[in-house]
Design an enzyme around this catalytic site. Structure first.
Site, PDB file in Angstrom:
ATOM      1  N   ARG A   1      -1.578  -5.836 -13.278  1.00 57.70           N
ATOM      2  CA  ARG A   1      -2.898  -6.235 -13.783  1.00 57.70           C
ATOM      3  C   ARG A   1      -3.116  -5.610 -15.154  1.00 57.70           C
ATOM      4  O   ARG A   1      -2.545  -4.566 -15.489  1.00 57.70           O
ATOM      5  CB  ARG A   1      -3.978  -5.803 -12.800  1.00 57.70           C
ATOM      6  CG  ARG A   1      -3.883  -6.605 -11.510  1.00 57.70           C
ATOM      7  CD  ARG A   1      -5.001  -6.285 -10.565  1.00 57.70           C
ATOM      8  NE  ARG A   1      -4.521  -5.567  -9.413  1.00 57.70           N
ATOM      9  CZ  ARG A   1      -5.141  -5.542  -8.240  1.00 57.70           C
ATOM     10  NH1 ARG A   1      -6.257  -6.206  -8.078  1.00 57.70           N
ATOM     11  NH2 ARG A   1      -4.658  -4.864  -7.241  1.00 57.70           N
TER      12      ARG A   1
ATOM     13  N   ASP B   1       1.538  -5.011  11.182  1.00 58.70           N
ATOM     14  CA  ASP B   1       1.399  -6.234  10.387  1.00 58.70           C
ATOM     15  C   ASP B   1       0.303  -7.099  11.018  1.00 58.70           C
ATOM     16  O   ASP B   1       0.471  -7.577  12.144  1.00 58.70           O
ATOM     17  CB  ASP B   1       2.753  -6.963  10.390  1.00 58.70           C
ATOM     18  CG  ASP B   1       2.706  -8.275   9.625  1.00 58.70           C
ATOM     19  OD1 ASP B   1       1.605  -8.737   9.259  1.00 58.70           O
ATOM     20  OD2 ASP B   1       3.790  -8.854   9.398  1.00 58.70           O
TER      21      ASP B   1
ATOM     22  N   SER C   1      -3.893  -7.766   2.276  1.00 60.58           N
ATOM     23  CA  SER C   1      -3.309  -8.886   1.523  1.00 60.58           C
ATOM     24  C   SER C   1      -2.724  -8.329   0.242  1.00 60.58           C
ATOM     25  O   SER C   1      -3.356  -7.481  -0.402  1.00 60.58           O
ATOM     26  CB  SER C   1      -4.372  -9.924   1.139  1.00 60.58           C
ATOM     27  OG  SER C   1      -3.817 -10.854   0.214  1.00 60.58           O
TER      28      SER C   1
ATOM     29  N   TYR D   1      -1.933 -17.436  -3.210  1.00 62.14           N
ATOM     30  CA  TYR D   1      -2.998 -16.442  -3.018  1.00 62.14           C
ATOM     31  C   TYR D   1      -4.344 -17.149  -2.923  1.00 62.14           C
ATOM     32  O   TYR D   1      -5.114 -16.946  -1.977  1.00 62.14           O
ATOM     33  CB  TYR D   1      -2.976 -15.479  -4.196  1.00 62.14           C
ATOM     34  CG  TYR D   1      -4.000 -14.364  -4.137  1.00 62.14           C
ATOM     35  CD1 TYR D   1      -3.908 -13.348  -3.201  1.00 62.14           C
ATOM     36  CD2 TYR D   1      -5.059 -14.319  -5.052  1.00 62.14           C
ATOM     37  CE1 TYR D   1      -4.832 -12.305  -3.170  1.00 62.14           C
ATOM     38  CE2 TYR D   1      -5.983 -13.285  -5.032  1.00 62.14           C
ATOM     39  CZ  TYR D   1      -5.869 -12.282  -4.092  1.00 62.14           C
ATOM     40  OH  TYR D   1      -6.790 -11.259  -4.066  1.00 62.14           O
TER      41      TYR D   1
ATOM     42  N   LYS E   1      -6.851 -17.477   0.402  1.00 59.97           N
ATOM     43  CA  LYS E   1      -8.212 -16.936   0.430  1.00 59.97           C
ATOM     44  C   LYS E   1      -9.236 -18.040   0.705  1.00 59.97           C
ATOM     45  O   LYS E   1     -10.263 -17.802   1.345  1.00 59.97           O
ATOM     46  CB  LYS E   1      -8.525 -16.236  -0.893  1.00 59.97           C
ATOM     47  CG  LYS E   1      -7.695 -14.979  -1.130  1.00 59.97           C
ATOM     48  CD  LYS E   1      -8.068 -13.861  -0.170  1.00 59.97           C
ATOM     49  CE  LYS E   1      -7.375 -12.559  -0.505  1.00 59.97           C
ATOM     50  NZ  LYS E   1      -7.710 -11.479   0.427  1.00 59.97           N
TER      51      LYS E   1
ATOM     52  N   LYS F   1       0.503 -15.969   4.916  1.00 57.63           N
ATOM     53  CA  LYS F   1       0.354 -15.631   6.339  1.00 57.63           C
ATOM     54  C   LYS F   1      -0.792 -14.642   6.573  1.00 57.63           C
ATOM     55  O   LYS F   1      -1.559 -14.797   7.511  1.00 57.63           O
ATOM     56  CB  LYS F   1       1.667 -15.045   6.883  1.00 57.63           C
ATOM     57  CG  LYS F   1       2.682 -16.138   7.199  1.00 57.63           C
ATOM     58  CD  LYS F   1       4.037 -15.574   7.545  1.00 57.63           C
ATOM     59  CE  LYS F   1       4.080 -15.042   8.961  1.00 57.63           C
ATOM     60  NZ  LYS F   1       5.464 -14.622   9.320  1.00 57.63           N
TER      61      LYS F   1
ATOM     62  N   ASN G   1      -6.183 -13.670  13.381  1.00 57.21           N
ATOM     63  CA  ASN G   1      -6.048 -12.576  14.358  1.00 57.21           C
ATOM     64  C   ASN G   1      -7.262 -11.656  14.333  1.00 57.21           C
ATOM     65  O   ASN G   1      -7.766 -11.237  15.375  1.00 57.21           O
ATOM     66  CB  ASN G   1      -4.780 -11.762  14.074  1.00 57.21           C
ATOM     67  CG  ASN G   1      -3.523 -12.543  14.419  1.00 57.21           C
ATOM     68  OD1 ASN G   1      -3.544 -13.428  15.267  1.00 57.21           O
ATOM     69  ND2 ASN G   1      -2.422 -12.217  13.759  1.00 57.21           N
TER      70      ASN G   1
ATOM     71  N   GLY H   1       0.821  -1.216   0.000  1.00 59.90           N
ATOM     72  CA  GLY H   1       0.000   0.000   0.000  1.00 59.90           C
ATOM     73  C   GLY H   1       0.849   1.257   0.000  1.00 59.90           C
ATOM     74  O   GLY H   1       2.073   1.198  -0.054  1.00 59.90           O
TER      75      GLY H   1
HETATM   76  P1  NAD Z   1      -3.578  -3.412  -2.335  1.00 57.74           P
HETATM   77  O1  NAD Z   1      -2.264  -4.108  -2.454  1.00 57.74           O
HETATM   78  O2  NAD Z   1      -3.722  -2.064  -2.936  1.00 57.74           O
HETATM   79  O3  NAD Z   1      -3.993  -3.299  -0.804  1.00 57.74           O
HETATM   80  C1  NAD Z   1      -3.684  -4.262   0.153  1.00 57.74           C
HETATM   81  C2  NAD Z   1      -3.205  -3.561   1.396  1.00 57.74           C
HETATM   82  O4  NAD Z   1      -2.930  -4.537   2.419  1.00 57.74           O
HETATM   83  C3  NAD Z   1      -1.893  -2.794   1.174  1.00 57.74           C
HETATM   84  O5  NAD Z   1      -2.013  -1.467   1.647  1.00 57.74           O
HETATM   85  C4  NAD Z   1      -0.861  -3.589   1.961  1.00 57.74           C
HETATM   86  O6  NAD Z   1       0.204  -2.791   2.437  1.00 57.74           O
HETATM   87  C5  NAD Z   1      -1.722  -4.191   3.065  1.00 57.74           C
HETATM   88  N1  NAD Z   1      -1.162  -5.393   3.666  1.00 57.74           N
HETATM   89  C6  NAD Z   1      -0.716  -6.518   3.047  1.00 57.74           C
HETATM   90  N2  NAD Z   1      -0.264  -7.406   3.962  1.00 57.74           N
HETATM   91  C7  NAD Z   1      -0.445  -6.832   5.176  1.00 57.74           C
HETATM   92  C8  NAD Z   1      -0.187  -7.258   6.504  1.00 57.74           C
HETATM   93  N3  NAD Z   1       0.369  -8.445   6.781  1.00 57.74           N
HETATM   94  N4  NAD Z   1      -0.496  -6.410   7.525  1.00 57.74           N
HETATM   95  C9  NAD Z   1      -1.055  -5.201   7.280  1.00 57.74           C
HETATM   96  N5  NAD Z   1      -1.319  -4.743   6.041  1.00 57.74           N
HETATM   97  C10 NAD Z   1      -1.019  -5.554   5.007  1.00 57.74           C
HETATM   98  O7  NAD Z   1      -4.687  -4.402  -2.912  1.00 57.74           O
HETATM   99  P2  NAD Z   1      -6.253  -4.161  -3.176  1.00 57.74           P
HETATM  100  O8  NAD Z   1      -6.481  -4.304  -4.614  1.00 57.74           O
HETATM  101  O9  NAD Z   1      -6.720  -2.950  -2.478  1.00 57.74           O
HETATM  102  O10 NAD Z   1      -6.879  -5.433  -2.455  1.00 57.74           O
HETATM  103  C11 NAD Z   1      -7.439  -5.350  -1.150  1.00 57.74           C
HETATM  104  C12 NAD Z   1      -8.086  -6.662  -0.777  1.00 57.74           C
HETATM  105  O11 NAD Z   1      -9.113  -6.992  -1.697  1.00 57.74           O
HETATM  106  C13 NAD Z   1      -7.126  -7.846  -0.769  1.00 57.74           C
HETATM  107  O12 NAD Z   1      -7.431  -8.680   0.324  1.00 57.74           O
HETATM  108  C14 NAD Z   1      -7.409  -8.537  -2.062  1.00 57.74           C
HETATM  109  O13 NAD Z   1      -7.125  -9.910  -1.989  1.00 57.74           O
HETATM  110  C15 NAD Z   1      -8.889  -8.273  -2.243  1.00 57.74           C
HETATM  111  N6  NAD Z   1      -9.284  -8.313  -3.655  1.00 57.74           N
HETATM  112  C16 NAD Z   1      -8.996  -7.286  -4.501  1.00 57.74           C
HETATM  113  C17 NAD Z   1      -9.390  -7.360  -5.837  1.00 57.74           C
HETATM  114  C18 NAD Z   1      -9.146  -6.234  -6.802  1.00 57.74           C
HETATM  115  O14 NAD Z   1      -9.591  -6.328  -7.953  1.00 57.74           O
HETATM  116  N7  NAD Z   1      -8.498  -5.156  -6.439  1.00 57.74           N
HETATM  117  C19 NAD Z   1     -10.035  -8.509  -6.301  1.00 57.74           C
HETATM  118  C20 NAD Z   1     -10.279  -9.546  -5.421  1.00 57.74           C
HETATM  119  C21 NAD Z   1      -9.915  -9.438  -4.083  1.00 57.74           C
END
Ligand code: NAD
Length: 321
Positions: free
Chosen positions: A187, A57, A76, A146, A150, A92, A100, A37
């Site tokens: 993507r 984390d 994630s 991944y 999930k 993880k 958690n 992020g």
């Molecule tokens: P992103 O990478 O922009 O955001 C994920 C955020 O999680 C990041 O800010 C990252 O720093 C944080 N993160 C990761 N591991 C962490 C940890 N251990 N502790 C704390 N923070 C942590 O991705 P996104 O596109 O915003 O996706 C967000 C969620 O939605 C994810 O769980 C993803 O699997 C799910 N998702 C997204 C899409 C999509 O199209 N964007 C589709 C299906 C599922």
């Protein structure tokens, strides 16, 4: 004032959720370790007294003082370019991170919603995918880290619901796009726009006949909001059923950007899903939800956002970990 914890708050979707819940009058606690992020996604919220940010984390023990009404677990890595480089952290956060959060939800008596994905359907043999389809995932393929994280997340969420009585929701998110995505996240949509902005040829993998269905972020956030406010505990697909082949999509991007570059074909990555389209009957019936923003409109907003970024962002290389 209701209090909500949003993990992954500094990410693409997490930051839009923070905005939405602030707008709904909540006190929002954003949590993120910033692995994929960017703080810039939420820095506009920092001056607000109803927003707190914890740099943490979630795969490690989580403590939040005071009451919590809701937890949205969105932390994630989400794009293949990220999770293939950090497979263990991905497993993880889907497993330990979810555990958690569920523990915290149980302690606080909070309703918890987890961000699952259309990837739980793997390379689907049923089309379009409805929530009763069990999927076709290769656990030991590269994307397994991944997909299986999930799938475990959904399973443990159900177990906390049935065994501990925690109030839970599971959203299966299909490809979503919009402002605050990263151009270099690997993507198709940002990759095409980035290439067009830089004046490079667009790269299409395989013959481009594989399909995707893109949902604009505001529609997704509305669907998630409605699901959270419902009392439905089984998985719900949220996505846009309007399907397009990647080759046609590349052509749409060229048209929108007015770019005169050409389209190049490269070899298809391993286990790349061939088709993807949500069956959203359940969301329509239960939540009265369906997407409102069509691709032409959403794509234009997203393109304008990327174009407005400083030019050095256009050619930033993917993040190294
Ligand atoms: P992103 O990478 O922009 O955001 C994920 C955020 O999680 C990041 O800010 C990252 O720093 C944080 N993160 C990761 N591991 C962490 C940890 N251990 N502790 C704390 N923070 C942590 O991705 P996104 O596109 O915003 O996706 C967000 C969620 O939605 C994810 O769980 C993803 O699997 C799910 N998702 C997204 C899409 C999509 O199209 N964007 C589709 C299906 C599922």
């Amino acid at each position: 004032m209701k209090r909500i914890l949003i993990t992954g708050a500094a990410g693409f979707l997490g930051s839009h959720l923070c905005d939405r819940f602030i707008k709904e009058g909540y006190h929002v606690i954003g949590m993120d370790n910033l692995i994929t992020g960017d703080l810039r996604n939420v820095e506009h919220l920092f001056p607000l007294p109803q927003f707190d940010f914890y740099h943490h984390d979630v795969s490690k023990f989580i403590h939040v003082s005071g009451p919590l009404d809701y937890i949205l677990h969105f932390a994630s890595p989400a794009s293949p370019i990220d999770y293939l480089k950090i497979p263990i952290q991905t497993l993880k956060v889907g497993a330990l991170g979810t555990h958690n959060c569920l523990g915290l939800a149980k302690e606080k008596n909070a309703t918890m919603l987890v961000a699952s994905t259309s990837e739980v359907y793997g390379d689907p043999q049923v089309h379009p995918q409805n929530e009763d389809y069990w999927g076709n995932v290769n656990p030991v393929g590269p994307r397994g880290v991944y997909d299986e994280a999930k799938r475990f997340m959904e399973s443990i969420t159900r177990a906390y619901h049935t065994f501990h009585g925690v109030d839970t929701r599971i959203v299966r998110i299909f490809n979503t796009y919009g402002p605050r995505m990263r151009l270099n996240d690997g993507r198709a949509l940002p990759a095409f726009i980035g290439q067009a902005l830089r004046g490079e040829n667009l790269t299409v993998f395989g013959d481009g006949s594989q399909t995707r269905s893109f949902c604009y972020v505001d529609d997704l956030i509305e669907g998630i909001y409605r699901l959270l406010m419902s009392n439905y505990t089984m998985p719900v697909n949220i996505g846009n059923p309007h399907e397009i082949s990647l080759l046609d999509f590349a052509k749409e991007v060229l048209k929108l950007t007015g770019s005169s570059v050409s389209i190049e074909f490269k070899e298809l990555p391993v286990d790349d899903p061939k088709q993807r389209r949500p069956d959203i009957t359940r969301a329509q019936e239960l939540l009265g939800w369906q997407p409102r923003i069509d691709r032409a409109e959403g794509l234009k907003i997203t393109y304008d956002y990327f174009r407005s970024l400083p030019q050095e962002e256009w050619s930033k290389k993917p993040k190294e970990f």
